[in-house]
Write an enzyme that holds these catalytic residues in place. Sequence first.
Site, mmCIF file in Angstrom:
data_model
loop_
_atom_site.group_PDB
_atom_site.id
_atom_site.type_symbol
_atom_site.label_atom_id
_atom_site.label_comp_id
_atom_site.label_asym_id
_atom_site.label_seq_id
_atom_site.Cartn_x
_atom_site.Cartn_y
_atom_site.Cartn_z
ATOM 1 N N LEU A 56 0.819 -1.212 0.000
ATOM 2 C CA LEU A 56 0.000 0.000 0.000
ATOM 3 C C LEU A 56 0.851 1.259 0.000
ATOM 4 O O LEU A 56 0.470 2.269 -0.592
ATOM 5 C CB LEU A 56 -0.926 0.013 1.221
ATOM 6 C CG LEU A 56 -2.051 -1.027 1.230
ATOM 7 C CD1 LEU A 56 -2.807 -0.968 2.544
ATOM 8 C CD2 LEU A 56 -3.000 -0.802 0.058
ATOM 9 N N ASN A 58 5.077 3.053 1.157
ATOM 10 C CA ASN A 58 6.398 2.996 1.766
ATOM 11 C C ASN A 58 6.655 4.316 2.464
ATOM 12 O O ASN A 58 6.760 5.353 1.811
ATOM 13 C CB ASN A 58 7.487 2.759 0.710
ATOM 14 C CG ASN A 58 7.303 1.448 -0.017
ATOM 15 O OD1 ASN A 58 7.509 0.395 0.555
ATOM 16 N ND2 ASN A 58 6.910 1.502 -1.278
ATOM 17 N N GLY A 59 6.733 4.272 3.774
ATOM 18 C CA GLY A 59 6.966 5.483 4.537
ATOM 19 C C GLY A 59 8.372 5.545 5.080
ATOM 20 O O GLY A 59 9.168 4.616 4.926
ATOM 21 N N GLN A 60 8.669 6.669 5.738
ATOM 22 C CA GLN A 60 9.989 6.849 6.317
ATOM 23 C C GLN A 60 10.231 5.881 7.462
ATOM 24 O O GLN A 60 11.354 5.490 7.736
ATOM 25 C CB GLN A 60 10.130 8.297 6.814
ATOM 26 C CG GLN A 60 11.495 8.632 7.379
ATOM 27 C CD GLN A 60 11.594 10.072 7.825
ATOM 28 O OE1 GLN A 60 10.646 10.837 7.672
ATOM 29 N NE2 GLN A 60 12.724 10.454 8.383
ATOM 30 N N LYS A 79 1.314 -2.739 8.975
ATOM 31 C CA LYS A 79 2.485 -1.861 8.977
ATOM 32 C C LYS A 79 3.673 -2.617 9.553
ATOM 33 O O LYS A 79 3.579 -3.232 10.619
ATOM 34 C CB LYS A 79 2.213 -0.598 9.796
ATOM 35 C CG LYS A 79 3.346 0.419 9.746
ATOM 36 C CD LYS A 79 2.965 1.724 10.428
ATOM 37 C CE LYS A 79 4.079 2.751 10.296
ATOM 38 N NZ LYS A 79 3.715 4.042 10.923
ATOM 39 N N ASP A 189 2.384 14.960 12.809
ATOM 40 C CA ASP A 189 2.628 14.809 11.370
ATOM 41 C C ASP A 189 1.314 14.823 10.594
ATOM 42 O O ASP A 189 1.102 14.000 9.703
ATOM 43 C CB ASP A 189 3.403 13.518 11.102
ATOM 44 C CG ASP A 189 4.116 13.533 9.750
ATOM 45 O OD1 ASP A 189 4.296 14.636 9.186
ATOM 46 O OD2 ASP A 189 4.485 12.461 9.253
#
Length: 560
Positions: A56, A58-60, A79, A189
């Site tokens: 779904l 790609n985050g930091q 996640k 955030d």
Amino acid sequence: MVLLKEPVQPLPRSSLLYNNASNSSSRIKETRKVKLLYNPLTKRQILNNFEILATLGNGQYGKVKLARDLGTGALVAIKILNRFEKRSGYSLQLKVENPRVNQEIEVMKRCHHENVVELYEILNDPESTKVYLVLEYCSRGPVKWCPENKMEIKAVGPSILTFQQSRKVVLDVVSGLEYLHSQGITHRDIKPSNLLISSNGTVKISDFGVAMSTATGSTNIQSSHEQLLKSRALGTPAFFAPELCSTEKEYSCSSAIDIWSLGVTIYCLLFGKLPFNANSGLELFDSIINKPLEFPSYEEMLNGATSGITMEEYTDAKDLLKKLLQKDPDKRIKLADIKVHPFMCHYGKSDAASVLTNLETFHELKVSPPSSCKRVELVSLPVNSSFASLDSVYMENFDHNNLRTGADRNSTYSPSIYDANTLSPSAYHNIGSRESSYSSFSSFTSSTAFASQISIQDAPAIGDQQCLIGESGSSLRVNSCEFPQYTTMSPVGEYPFESTEASLSSTLTPVGNVPQRIKAHLVEGKSNSKDDLRIEADASLVFEASDAQRTRRRMSLYKL
């Protein structure tokens, strides 16, 4: 088209808005054992009871997978968090716990609200290097405010949303933030990509990777002082409040940080660009601290998706944003006042009884139904293998034909046109030229692990004495084209390979009586590497042929 919800009304104190942390955490399942399987027919991994379907995002701070609960058929988001931090100068043996993992878990345990993504289950196996959070799946994805072909950082407007669509999003976000702040949680955030839309149009706040909590009663949540020391380096700079950008004075971790980032978010939704932007971090911070807030003209607004807005609506929007993006945190508007601001209550001629979202903006991901294929024996994978892990690029592109036992490969091989002294069975040959990875050095001598995970590709003739050299992260990969060798990279030295030759021979079952010679030597890593040193092994096995070129194949194994 998807119907967005009507404006969210203030909830009574007895409602979900004021649920306490103990009630929320009791709803969450905690699992201490992780099992990873692979289905060779569907080419999908299975994490405990969840079949992995797609990536779904790609985050930091982690990768997110779409998965299906095999028990209920429900779709969930998983996640993937790294249990340990990557630090410069550390070897593989020295692992440092990542404090943000426990921080995120403890924060999400406290949350249970219709405008906050819900945590269902925590897969936290002490023997695994990963922690998995099973989350509510929002099929419409994140809120989008600029065209797909535009980078958000370079967007110049106008927005692809109408004022009314933006208003509906903001009402849900305000409701979610009101709940979080009542629980002593600062999200830190808030931005459009962290606002997810469910199938029924509800907007939910997600991604608590940098969230902070002032709540007491949990020893796993870092103290406010520790959080403040780290907070300036976490989050999305374009959405930073001025007090985060300045080092001249101290600040407190307060809800005002979220109010500012909410203002930046609303500006993006309404005008299709960031209110403060620059080419470098220092310039951006200077702009956030000192630059006055500017708006597109009303005439410019009439040319975009907001062409139906009135001057009154435009004026109200500017007034709200000025109060949200107030440089002084003490003078910033409060959430309760946002809900009753004229812009949030205004209904102009652009409004309708029901507001439909643009499918291009809020499309729903289509997922195929569960497979009705015949029963198949699943392959068990090591939970700490970089090859097998859910966020591995190897596994995402893995060919299921590669997962065969030695017996399967031998039974499917027919010599036909191939020479008896040449390794050429189709089951072996060229599986995407991908390397295989393993969780420990012992797996190199494990016949089952080795037989099911191999990569074979053509190599130059023996007469060609060239070397193939490439980089892999902090390692220097050496695939020698000289006579067979075994190369190992290690921060501690050479490994003995006395038993390896026998294990490889019995496992690979090469065609014909072929001499196999293996030797080992150490290759130095890059001295300026910022990543952990990694152990790498490359085995080149030569299978002699009767032709003049002495055709051969090369087999490569890597532990990354």
